[in-house]
Design a protein around this motif. Structure first.
Motif, PDB file in Angstrom:
ATOM      1  N   VAL A 122     -26.001  52.711 -61.522  1.00  0.00           N
ATOM      2  CA  VAL A 122     -26.037  51.310 -61.956  1.00  0.00           C
ATOM      3  C   VAL A 122     -26.926  50.495 -61.026  1.00  0.00           C
ATOM      4  O   VAL A 122     -27.669  49.613 -61.472  1.00  0.00           O
ATOM      5  N   ALA A 123     -26.875  50.799 -59.740  1.00  0.00           N
ATOM      6  CA  ALA A 123     -27.689  50.067 -58.760  1.00  0.00           C
ATOM      7  C   ALA A 123     -29.170  50.179 -59.095  1.00  0.00           C
ATOM      8  O   ALA A 123     -29.921  49.197 -58.996  1.00  0.00           O
ATOM      9  N   ASP A 124     -29.617  51.379 -59.512  1.00  0.00           N
ATOM     10  CA  ASP A 124     -31.026  51.569 -59.855  1.00  0.00           C
ATOM     11  C   ASP A 124     -31.372  50.836 -61.146  1.00  0.00           C
ATOM     12  O   ASP A 124     -32.443  50.202 -61.252  1.00  0.00           O
ATOM     13  N   PHE A 125     -30.497  50.922 -62.139  1.00  0.00           N
ATOM     14  CA  PHE A 125     -30.741  50.224 -63.403  1.00  0.00           C
ATOM     15  C   PHE A 125     -30.833  48.728 -63.156  1.00  0.00           C
ATOM     16  O   PHE A 125     -31.745  48.057 -63.671  1.00  0.00           O
ATOM     17  N   HIS A 126     -29.937  48.199 -62.356  1.00  0.00           N
ATOM     18  CA  HIS A 126     -29.928  46.784 -62.005  1.00  0.00           C
ATOM     19  C   HIS A 126     -31.253  46.369 -61.382  1.00  0.00           C
ATOM     20  O   HIS A 126     -31.874  45.363 -61.779  1.00  0.00           O
ATOM     21  N   THR A 139     -31.927  35.456 -61.882  1.00  0.00           N
ATOM     22  CA  THR A 139     -30.825  35.748 -60.966  1.00  0.00           C
ATOM     23  C   THR A 139     -29.549  35.804 -61.789  1.00  0.00           C
ATOM     24  O   THR A 139     -29.261  34.866 -62.546  1.00  0.00           O
ATOM     25  N   ILE A 140     -28.811  36.887 -61.679  1.00  0.00           N
ATOM     26  CA  ILE A 140     -27.566  37.018 -62.436  1.00  0.00           C
ATOM     27  C   ILE A 140     -26.382  37.123 -61.483  1.00  0.00           C
ATOM     28  O   ILE A 140     -26.552  37.408 -60.293  1.00  0.00           O
ATOM     29  N   GLN A 141     -25.194  36.870 -62.021  1.00  0.00           N
ATOM     30  CA  GLN A 141     -23.975  37.121 -61.256  1.00  0.00           C
ATOM     31  C   GLN A 141     -23.938  38.604 -60.925  1.00  0.00           C
ATOM     32  O   GLN A 141     -24.087  39.450 -61.811  1.00  0.00           O
ATOM     33  N   GLY A 142     -23.725  38.929 -59.652  1.00  0.00           N
ATOM     34  CA  GLY A 142     -23.967  40.280 -59.180  1.00  0.00           C
ATOM     35  C   GLY A 142     -22.855  41.278 -59.337  1.00  0.00           C
ATOM     36  O   GLY A 142     -22.955  42.396 -58.818  1.00  0.00           O
ATOM     37  N   HIS A 143     -21.781  40.940 -60.066  1.00  0.00           N
ATOM     38  CA  HIS A 143     -20.686  41.902 -60.245  1.00  0.00           C
ATOM     39  C   HIS A 143     -20.173  41.837 -61.669  1.00  0.00           C
ATOM     40  O   HIS A 143     -20.350  40.824 -62.370  1.00  0.00           O
ATOM     41  N   PHE A 183     -23.120  45.298 -58.766  1.00  0.00           N
ATOM     42  CA  PHE A 183     -24.102  46.174 -59.410  1.00  0.00           C
ATOM     43  C   PHE A 183     -25.027  46.841 -58.396  1.00  0.00           C
ATOM     44  O   PHE A 183     -25.338  48.026 -58.511  1.00  0.00           O
ATOM     45  N   ALA A 184     -25.478  46.082 -57.420  1.00  0.00           N
ATOM     46  CA  ALA A 184     -26.438  46.608 -56.442  1.00  0.00           C
ATOM     47  C   ALA A 184     -25.824  47.670 -55.540  1.00  0.00           C
ATOM     48  O   ALA A 184     -26.559  48.379 -54.844  1.00  0.00           O
TER      49      ALA A 184
END
Length: 321
Positions: free
Chosen positions: A102-106, A121-125, A135-136
């Motif tokens: 998921v980190a790579d897709f993000h 910029t999106i909410q990161g979770h 996600f990261a």
């Protein structure tokens, strides 16, 4: 892609949840990322309708999302297995849908947006999941089985078609048939026109105020999600739930009221294996709605509609008076 996948495209496919759980959970996070991109750019609509995805002829799409004086869209293509990003000024990027964290897709999605002039910029979770790993930092969800993803899209394609027919019988306020990435379900919601009591919230990693907006009006909602049965389940519930709703007679015989979930459920496999799948599912949708509307004392005469009311004019033959 196997011959069976294409030759059976008009049928209700078989896909056991246990056989694609890892891909499902990865895809759930990927759709949350894309959905949050739409959330970052689209203006608020009632009940969060601006954040959803839609079933397309190839997968799931954001549809056109406004950006400046133009627009962009993002589509999961479950035939060629790629994520496609297009902008109204001609920009385009593609990301292969294949096993990756998921980190790579993000990171790839945000970079593709930057490269096409749509920095975001999106909410990161994630929301509505028990463990909201950012996600990261999510390297545990990384599986993508293209065949399973294709079959899931075919499930959605069939469900979307029948839910769309069901939607046509209502003339009051009714949502599109759309895909909510929070719970990973395809939904269609009818409204009585009356307000509803404040929703208590309680969804994991999701503010109560989100649920307050979503359930701010009295409703009857139905849909499909890849859980609740061996091959997923159709559901139907009412908010607020009127007295006697759970005891109401509904069809088909395989449908039941789940106290744990607070809704009627119909296993997907009961529809898939039925002699007439469309009729079976429509029976479930109509009878569960009727239970909500009758028990809840909706003004059904003013809210419901006959989708065939203009057929005589559309065919060129005027109906007899």
């Amino acid at each position: 892609m196997t011959t069976e996948t294409h030759s059976g495209a008009g049928k209700w496919p078989r896909l056991r949840v246990a056989e694609w759980a890892e891909t499902r959970d990865t895809l759930h996070m990927w759709t949350q990322i894309v959905g949050k991109v739409r959330l970052a750019h689209a203006p608020l609509l009632n009940h969060w309708w601006q954040v959803t995805l839609y079933v397309s002829p190839r997968g799931l799409t954001t549809s056109a999302v406004p950006h400046g004086a133009g627009a962009f869209d993002i589509e999961f293509d479950f035939i060629d297995h790629e994520l496609s990003l297009r902008t109204s000024d001609g920009g385009a990027r593609r990301i292969a849908l294949e096993s990756m964290p998921v980190a790579d897709f993000h990171a790839r999605v945000l970079q593709a947006l930057e490269d096409t002039g749509v920095p975001t910029t999106i909410q990161g979770h994630p929301n509505e999941v028990e463990r909201a790993v950012p996600f990261a930092e999510d390297f545990s969800h990384h599986t993508y089985d293209p065949h399973a993803a294709h079959l899931f899209w075919r499930q959605l394609l069939q469900a979307n078609r029948v839910l769309g027919e069901f939607r046509s019988y209502f003339g009051g306020k009714v949502s599109p048939v759309h895909f909510f990435w929070g719970a990973m379900d395809l939904a269609c919601t009818r409204f009585s026109g009356r307000g509803a009591p404040r929703h208590p919230g309680g969804a994991p990693n999701c503010g109560d105020w989100v649920m307050e907006e979503g359930y701010s009006r009295e409703l009857s909602s139905c849909g499909f999600w890849p859980g609740g049965g061996d091959e997923g389940a159709f559901y139907s519930y009412a908010y607020p739930e009127p007295d006697g709703f759970a005891e109401s007679p509904v069809t088909p015989s395989e449908a039941f009221y789940s106290r744990e979930n607070g809704q009627f459920l119909l296993p997907y496999e009961a529809v898939r294996t039925a002699r007439e799948p469309d009729r079976t599912l429509l029976g479930f949708l109509h009878t569960t709605y009727e239970a909500a509307a009758t028990r809840g004392k909706w003004d059904r005469a003013s809210l419901e509609a006959d989708p065939a009311r203009w057929n005589g004019h559309r065919s060129g033959r005027r109906p007899r008076p």
